[in-house]
Design a protein around this motif. Structure first.
Motif, PDB file in Angstrom:
ATOM      1  N   LEU A  66     110.497  26.287   2.898  1.00  0.00           N
ATOM      2  CA  LEU A  66     109.452  26.656   3.863  1.00  0.00           C
ATOM      3  C   LEU A  66     110.070  27.014   5.214  1.00  0.00           C
ATOM      4  CD1 LEU A  66     106.641  24.051   3.052  1.00  0.00           C
ATOM      5  CD2 LEU A  66     106.972  26.363   2.154  1.00  0.00           C
ATOM      6  N   GLN A  67     111.075  26.244   5.617  1.00  0.00           N
ATOM      7  CA  GLN A  67     111.760  26.520   6.891  1.00  0.00           C
ATOM      8  C   GLN A  67     112.431  27.882   6.871  1.00  0.00           C
ATOM      9  OE1 GLN A  67     114.865  23.722   7.888  1.00  0.00           O
ATOM     10  NE2 GLN A  67     113.320  22.168   8.398  1.00  0.00           N
ATOM     11  N   THR A  68     113.051  28.191   5.725  1.00  0.00           N
ATOM     12  CA  THR A  68     113.727  29.486   5.599  1.00  0.00           C
ATOM     13  C   THR A  68     112.714  30.626   5.694  1.00  0.00           C
ATOM     14  OG1 THR A  68     115.338  28.428   4.158  1.00  0.00           O
ATOM     15  CG2 THR A  68     115.298  30.832   4.143  1.00  0.00           C
ATOM     16  N   LEU A  69     111.603  30.476   4.975  1.00  0.00           N
ATOM     17  CA  LEU A  69     110.589  31.545   5.005  1.00  0.00           C
ATOM     18  C   LEU A  69     110.077  31.748   6.428  1.00  0.00           C
ATOM     19  CD1 LEU A  69     108.672  30.692   1.710  1.00  0.00           C
ATOM     20  CD2 LEU A  69     110.115  32.701   2.135  1.00  0.00           C
ATOM     21  N   GLU A  70     109.914  30.641   7.142  1.00  0.00           N
ATOM     22  CA  GLU A  70     109.444  30.724   8.526  1.00  0.00           C
ATOM     23  C   GLU A  70     110.475  31.429   9.403  1.00  0.00           C
ATOM     24  OE1 GLU A  70     106.649  27.117   9.148  1.00  0.00           O
ATOM     25  OE2 GLU A  70     108.310  26.990  10.606  1.00  0.00           O
ATOM     26  N   ALA A  71     111.745  31.048   9.209  1.00  0.00           N
ATOM     27  CA  ALA A  71     112.810  31.659  10.023  1.00  0.00           C
ATOM     28  C   ALA A  71     112.908  33.165   9.768  1.00  0.00           C
ATOM     29  CB  ALA A  71     114.153  30.994   9.721  1.00  0.00           C
ATOM     30  N   PHE A  72     112.546  33.585   8.549  1.00  0.00           N
ATOM     31  CA  PHE A  72     112.590  35.007   8.220  1.00  0.00           C
ATOM     32  C   PHE A  72     111.336  35.736   8.706  1.00  0.00           C
ATOM     33  CE2 PHE A  72     116.229  36.483   5.703  1.00  0.00           C
ATOM     34  CZ  PHE A  72     116.970  35.314   5.706  1.00  0.00           C
ATOM     35  N   GLY A  73     110.355  34.989   9.174  1.00  0.00           N
ATOM     36  CA  GLY A  73     109.165  35.626   9.746  1.00  0.00           C
ATOM     37  C   GLY A  73     108.024  35.859   8.768  1.00  0.00           C
ATOM     38  N   PHE A  74     108.072  35.224   7.596  1.00  0.00           N
ATOM     39  CA  PHE A  74     106.944  35.343   6.654  1.00  0.00           C
ATOM     40  C   PHE A  74     105.764  34.535   7.188  1.00  0.00           C
ATOM     41  CE2 PHE A  74     110.600  36.067   3.905  1.00  0.00           C
ATOM     42  CZ  PHE A  74     110.170  37.102   3.083  1.00  0.00           C
ATOM     43  N   GLU A  75     104.556  35.067   7.005  1.00  0.00           N
ATOM     44  CA  GLU A  75     103.356  34.327   7.402  1.00  0.00           C
ATOM     45  C   GLU A  75     102.456  34.230   6.186  1.00  0.00           C
ATOM     46  OE1 GLU A  75     101.847  36.495  10.753  1.00  0.00           O
ATOM     47  OE2 GLU A  75     103.562  35.918  11.992  1.00  0.00           O
ATOM     48  N   TRP A  76     102.259  33.014   5.689  1.00  0.00           N
ATOM     49  CA  TRP A  76     101.443  32.864   4.481  1.00  0.00           C
ATOM     50  C   TRP A  76     100.045  32.393   4.842  1.00  0.00           C
ATOM     51  CZ3 TRP A  76     106.014  30.271   5.454  1.00  0.00           C
ATOM     52  CH2 TRP A  76     105.947  28.907   5.721  1.00  0.00           C
ATOM     53  N   ASP A  77      99.148  32.601   3.885  1.00  0.00           N
ATOM     54  CA  ASP A  77      97.741  32.252   4.103  1.00  0.00           C
ATOM     55  C   ASP A  77      97.437  30.911   3.465  1.00  0.00           C
ATOM     56  OD1 ASP A  77      96.594  34.747   5.366  1.00  0.00           O
ATOM     57  OD2 ASP A  77      97.571  35.608   3.601  1.00  0.00           O
ATOM     58  N   GLY A  78      96.780  30.071   4.212  1.00  0.00           N
ATOM     59  CA  GLY A  78      96.289  28.800   3.674  1.00  0.00           C
ATOM     60  C   GLY A  78      97.400  27.802   3.446  1.00  0.00           C
ATOM     61  N   PRO A  79      97.039  26.609   2.944  1.00  0.00           N
ATOM     62  CA  PRO A  79      98.038  25.574   2.697  1.00  0.00           C
ATOM     63  C   PRO A  79      98.895  25.900   1.471  1.00  0.00           C
ATOM     64  CG  PRO A  79      95.836  24.823   2.050  1.00  0.00           C
ATOM     65  CD  PRO A  79      95.669  26.200   2.613  1.00  0.00           C
ATOM     66  N   VAL A  80     100.087  25.342   1.431  1.00  0.00           N
ATOM     67  CA  VAL A  80     100.980  25.522   0.272  1.00  0.00           C
ATOM     68  C   VAL A  80     100.427  24.675  -0.880  1.00  0.00           C
ATOM     69  CG1 VAL A  80     103.343  25.184  -0.556  1.00  0.00           C
ATOM     70  CG2 VAL A  80     102.928  25.793   1.843  1.00  0.00           C
ATOM     71  N   LEU A  81     100.385  25.253  -2.075  1.00  0.00           N
ATOM     72  CA  LEU A  81      99.948  24.476  -3.242  1.00  0.00           C
ATOM     73  C   LEU A  81     101.180  23.896  -3.938  1.00  0.00           C
ATOM     74  CD1 LEU A  81      97.525  23.687  -5.148  1.00  0.00           C
ATOM     75  CD2 LEU A  81      98.208  25.642  -6.543  1.00  0.00           C
TER      76      LEU A  81
END
Ligand code: GLU
Length: 299
Positions: A62-77
């Motif tokens: 999750l940290q990596t995805l954030e650092a790459f600038g991905f923005e996801w919708d809703g909570p992680v399942l």
């Protein structure tokens, strides 16, 4: 009344290791395609197999995805919270006698000598009841001797005969763990996923998933299978082949390379820019039609 989204995609990493270039391809492709359709993009952590998990990998991903600038919708399942739903699906398959207990050992199955697309094919020993003296170890689903076909947005028309190519496959393992094929189908449906964009290493799994969707009366999403990054030896870059983890401090070069890998040809000048500039370019220019129609290629 809120209208149902017409496009909902997802990225579904397994926390068996850190994200590497190979996993970035699937994240980038599924994300850009969803955004291009003004759709949603959901994250699902496929933490189904605790013995194979790496401690801390889920949060590192999750940290990596954030650092790459991905923005996801809703909570992680998290699939580790979904066992009741998997049991309910197994129960319904059991009631319709599609699912059966199997008492065969790996060795017994291998000794039968049947091989297909993914190695050994189950010879059907327990199909009509557990053989004498055997106790149930795993649960298998019956497959049929007919073609299952679909049109893949990247790979074209795909057809597989499950009886000939795969055989009756396991949905619940001897160690009590649920199989990926079951969980992915139950969760794609529960999350309302309309489009699955993922690596072509899963292309041969898709007919199994369509078979389960039909038996469970669930919709079949659209599929697009992206080329998989391989090394010189033709091996998939994976946690097993020790692909280097993505560098959180310097995301732009890897993101640039992922776009290039997917046939998008980002301008060279953006290679050393920042991720917002690269994403802005990618959102404007993303074209699924430019992705090479191959199952694998060198990065
Ligand atoms: N969890 C799977 C993986 O990391 C992907 C599942 C999917 O996209 O269907 O390979």
């Amino acid at each position: 009344m809120a209208s149902k989204p017409t496009y909902r995609g997802r990225f579904a990493p397994s926390p068996t290791g850190l994200l590497h270039f190979g996993s970035l391809i699937a994240a980038v492709g599924s994300y850009l395609e969803a955004r291009k359709h003004h759709g949603e993009w959901l994250l699902r952590m496929e933490d189904l197999d605790p013995p194979r998990e790496m401690p801390g990998a889920a949060s590192a991903i999750l940290q990596t995805l954030e650092a790459f600038g991905f923005e996801w919708d809703g909570p992680v399942l998290y699939q580790s919270t979904r066992h009741a739903a998997y049991d309910a699906a197994l129960e319904s398959l059991k009631q319709h006698r599609w699912l059966y207990p199997c008492g065969c050992s790996r060795k017994e199955i291998a000794d039968a000598g049947l091989t297909g697309t993914e190695g050994v094919i189950y010879p059907g020993t327990c199909r009509n009841g557990l053989a004498a003296g055997k106790t149930a170890r795993a649960w298998r689903i019956r497959v049929e001797d007919t073609a299952i076909s679909f049109d893949d947005a990247v790979q074209g028309h795909i057809s597989q005969n499950l009886a000939r190519d795969i055989g009756d496959f396991i949905l619940k393992r001897a160690d009590g763990l649920y199989a990926y094929q079951l969980a992915v189908v139950v969760d794609d449906a529960m999350q309302g996923i309309t489009h699955v964009v993922r690596g072509a290493d899963l292309l041969d799994s898709t007919p199994r998933q369509i078979h389960l969707q039909r038996l469970l009366d669930l919709p079949t999403p659209h599929y697009a299978h992206l080329p998989v990054a391989v090394n010189e030896a033709g091996e998939k870059l994976s946690k097993q082949t020790l692909a280097t983890p993505l560098d959180l401090e310097q995301p732009a070069p890897a993101l640039w390379q992922a776009l290039e890998f997917l046939g998008q040809h980002p301008p060279a000048a953006l290679r050393s820019s920042d991720t917002p500039a690269l994403w802005a370019w990618a959102h404007r220019h993303w074209d699924m039609g430019a992705i090479p129609h191959v199952r694998q290629q060198l990065p």
